[in-house]
Motif scaffolding. Structure first.
Motif, PDB file in Angstrom:
ATOM      1  N   ARG A  20      -6.570  -4.028  -5.374  1.00 31.12           N
ATOM      2  CA  ARG A  20      -6.252  -4.584  -4.059  1.00 31.12           C
ATOM      3  C   ARG A  20      -4.786  -4.985  -3.992  1.00 31.12           C
ATOM      4  NH1 ARG A  20     -11.753  -6.888  -4.134  1.00 31.12           N
ATOM      5  NH2 ARG A  20     -12.937  -5.848  -2.482  1.00 31.12           N
ATOM      6  N   SER A  21      -4.193  -4.737  -2.841  1.00 32.07           N
ATOM      7  CA  SER A  21      -2.748  -4.833  -2.688  1.00 32.07           C
ATOM      8  C   SER A  21      -2.136  -6.151  -3.157  1.00 32.07           C
ATOM      9  CB  SER A  21      -2.359  -4.570  -1.233  1.00 32.07           C
ATOM     10  OG  SER A  21      -0.961  -4.687  -1.080  1.00 32.07           O
ATOM     11  N   LEU A  32      -1.768  -6.251  -6.829  1.00 32.12           N
ATOM     12  CA  LEU A  32      -0.843  -5.240  -7.328  1.00 32.12           C
ATOM     13  C   LEU A  32       0.610  -5.637  -7.087  1.00 32.12           C
ATOM     14  CD1 LEU A  32      -0.006  -2.550  -8.494  1.00 32.12           C
ATOM     15  CD2 LEU A  32      -0.670  -1.440  -6.339  1.00 32.12           C
ATOM     16  N   VAL A  33       0.893  -6.205  -5.919  1.00 36.82           N
ATOM     17  CA  VAL A  33       2.261  -6.651  -5.629  1.00 36.82           C
ATOM     18  C   VAL A  33       2.717  -7.664  -6.671  1.00 36.82           C
ATOM     19  CG1 VAL A  33       3.690  -7.929  -3.979  1.00 36.82           C
ATOM     20  CG2 VAL A  33       2.117  -6.162  -3.160  1.00 36.82           C
ATOM     21  N   SER A  39       2.612  -1.289  -4.492  1.00 38.33           N
ATOM     22  CA  SER A  39       1.581  -1.212  -3.452  1.00 38.33           C
ATOM     23  C   SER A  39       2.165  -0.631  -2.168  1.00 38.33           C
ATOM     24  CB  SER A  39       1.037  -2.610  -3.155  1.00 38.33           C
ATOM     25  OG  SER A  39       0.370  -2.648  -1.911  1.00 38.33           O
ATOM     26  N   ASP A  62       3.745  -3.465  -0.326  1.00 40.34           N
ATOM     27  CA  ASP A  62       4.790  -4.246  -0.968  1.00 40.34           C
ATOM     28  C   ASP A  62       5.893  -4.521   0.049  1.00 40.34           C
ATOM     29  OD1 ASP A  62       7.314  -4.745  -2.642  1.00 40.34           O
ATOM     30  OD2 ASP A  62       5.779  -4.599  -4.200  1.00 40.34           O
ATOM     31  N   LEU A 109       0.705   5.422  -3.838  1.00 41.93           N
ATOM     32  CA  LEU A 109       1.467   4.305  -4.370  1.00 41.93           C
ATOM     33  C   LEU A 109       2.907   4.718  -4.649  1.00 41.93           C
ATOM     34  CD1 LEU A 109      -1.236   3.315  -6.993  1.00 41.93           C
ATOM     35  CD2 LEU A 109      -0.928   2.287  -4.750  1.00 41.93           C
TER      36      LEU A 109
END
Length: 413
Positions: free
Chosen positions: A54-55, A58-59, A289, A292, A327
């Motif tokens: 999930r974003s 990941l960020v 992401s 991001d 990505l």
């Protein structure tokens, strides 16, 4: 005063320094880094797609390296963070509650996020919902049954889901935690017992000014037209604000190769001095992401990084150019490519469905090694024991083959 002139490469590095993406982390992440990293970015956009990670998690990984994703959930539950509509749905420091309070008090201005007609038509049931939360405590949408089995899609949200979202947008409820990434709502009056709009609400222009300065600091270097998009501000006089800021020393004018006049927030004055000398070097390679901050403004990403990006998960499969959830790939200060990937959690396999490099990117030993490290780190954080490749540029395929095993998996989760 002499206006510094920067190369495009130096400007990119300055922006990445502000975003925390210039160099690989020097130490292992700590729980306190969640709030610190989010404060540096000002906003952390929320998205629920979970095909790889999930974003928001990941960020943070792109900046912190391996860390337990539950740290973000715990920071929210501790009250360090809050959720609200900022760029889009975002986590932000709870200390910035005052900056978005004006939006809460004028929900009719929030477009599709608030349907005044629905709230009026269902006022009695909504009052009962508020009474239930008052008496019994926080709730999730999942605590209420859907009147129609099998319904799906936002247009078929069950009534209580719509009620909760409306109350959230209107600032009557806040998200106090997430359970399995589902929002848990409580009364704002209970979450913020000491807040009083009459005493604490800043002037709307003052709040807007603070959001603009947050944007300037988090971008590091920027063109005027990039500034308002960070918090999705409308009808702001950015140019006069910048002139006033320059007089106050809040921002510094610069010129940038091929981009022309730009501005740098004074917080990054030491990095600006290094950038002007060509000594601000990028060494980090990372998987980013789609949400991001570096790429969420597609026009900015194209102007600054010459990276044309579009998220295609909402595009019919036959019309996708790159893939479902693609990505961006960062390598030493440049966005060098993108990959369509999927995490198979049952088998512990990260599948790279396709990896594409930008047209002007050559496969050097440094690039191959940097991306290999980035993919290994990402897979290990996702507890993957193996990476497999379906489609690679020929030069990478010759070095990487069809995949490889990951040593010491499960370090992040």
């Amino acid at each position: 005063m002499t206006v510094p002139h920067l190369s495009l490469r130096a400007a990119r590095h300055l922006h990445l320094a502000a975003q925390g993406l210039l160099k690989k982390p020097r130490r292992t992440a700590r729980p306190a880094d969640i709030l610190a990293t989010l404060t540096r970015m000002s906003l952390l956009q929320i998205d629920t797609i979970n095909i790889v990670a999930r974003s928001p998690y990941l960020v943070l990984f792109s900046r912190l390296g391996s860390y337990p994703p539950r740290w973000l959930d715990e920071a929210l539950a501790r009250g360090e963070l809050m959720e609200y509509w900022a760029h889009e749905a975002c986590f932000l420091p709870r200390s910035d509650f005052a900056l978005v309070r004006h939006r809460m008090l004028n929900p009719e201005q929030m477009g599709w996020k608030y349907r005044a007609g629905w709230m009026r038509e269902n006022a009695e049931e909504i009052a009962q919902l508020i009474a239930h939360i008052t008496q019994h405590g926080p709730v999730r949408s999942a605590d209420f049954e859907h009147p129609r089995t099998g319904a799906s899609g936002w247009w078929e949200w069950k009534p209580h889901k719509r009620h909760l979202e409306g109350l959230f947008t209107a600032g009557e409820l806040m998200v106090v935690e997430r359970r399995n990434f589902q929002r848990v709502y409580d009364l704002t009056s209970r979450v913020m017992p000491h807040w009083d709009d009459a005493l604490h609400l800043p002037d709307a222009a003052e709040a807007q000014h603070a959001m603009l300065e947050n944007s300037a600091r988090s971008l590091g270097i920027f063109r005027p037209e990039w500034l308002a998009d960070y918090y999705r501000l409308k009808k702001v006089d950015v140019k006069s604000t910048l002139l006033r800021w320059q007089e106050q020393g809040i921002v510094l004018p610069v010129t940038v190769e091929s981009l022309g006049p730009m501005w740098v927030h004074q917080a990054w004055q030491p990095e600006l001095a290094l950038a002007a000398l060509g000594k601000l070097n990028a060494t980090h390679s990372a998987v980013l992401s789609p949400f991001d901050p570096v790429v969420w403004d597609r026009r900015r990403a194209e102007q600054l990084f010459n990276f044309s990006y579009r998220l295609e998960c909402y595009t019919p499969a036959a019309k996708r150019k790159y893939g479902y959830f693609v990505l961006p790939l960062l390598h030493r200060g440049a966005l060098v490519g993108r990959m369509d990937a999927k995490m198979h959690r049952k088998t512990g396999t990260l599948e790279v469905i396709a990896l594409y490099l930008e047209e002007d990117v050559s496969v050097t030993s440094g690039l191959a090694a940097g991306l290999e490290t980035a993919l290994n780190d990402f897979a290990r954080w996702q507890s993957a024991g193996r990476i497999i490749f379906q489609r690679l540029p020929e030069a990478l395929a010759a070095q990487w083959g069809e995949g490889w095993e990951i040593t010491s998996p499960a370090s992040g989760l």
